[in-house]
Enzyme design. Sequence first.
Site, PDB file in Angstrom:
ATOM      1  N   CYS A 281      21.575 -26.122  46.805  1.00 34.82           N
ATOM      2  CA  CYS A 281      21.569 -25.205  45.123  1.00 34.82           C
ATOM      3  C   CYS A 281      20.798 -24.077  45.015  1.00 34.82           C
ATOM      4  O   CYS A 281      19.883 -23.358  45.667  1.00 34.82           O
ATOM      5  CB  CYS A 281      21.716 -26.187  43.510  1.00 34.82           C
ATOM      6  SG  CYS A 281      20.071 -26.292  43.712  1.00 34.82           S
ATOM      7  N   SER A 282      20.941 -23.384  43.858  1.00 30.73           N
ATOM      8  CA  SER A 282      19.863 -21.944  44.779  1.00 30.73           C
ATOM      9  C   SER A 282      18.693 -21.917  45.144  1.00 30.73           C
ATOM     10  O   SER A 282      18.153 -22.191  45.844  1.00 30.73           O
ATOM     11  CB  SER A 282      20.148 -21.100  43.162  1.00 30.73           C
ATOM     12  OG  SER A 282      21.492 -20.332  42.884  1.00 30.73           O
TER      13      SER A 282
END
Length: 103
Positions: free
Chosen positions: A8-9
């Site tokens: 994810c980010s």
Amino acid sequence: MKRILLACSSGMSTSLLVTKMKTHAEAIGEEAEIWAVGQDQVRKEMAKADVVLIGPQMSFLKGELQQKAEKYGIQVDVIDMQAYGLADGQKVYEQAVSLMGES
């Protein structure tokens, strides 16, 4: 042993999902190494994985990551948005296993 990489980010929002996926794998008697990284690490880590699942906020990277993953013979997909939002470890685990061509 199944090796499932989540990205994810920042690698933070998938940490709860990793825990829930591990709990599900243990409950059904499967051995799985499941870990999460931020988007800056995913390209380095994918060589160790059987499948890569990325957070919905990274869906714009799917094509690029899949192209890189082809040299490792693995699939990249976006985590189902509802399962991601609910941190549904079972559903995301099943998505990963399905992408590996297993049931």
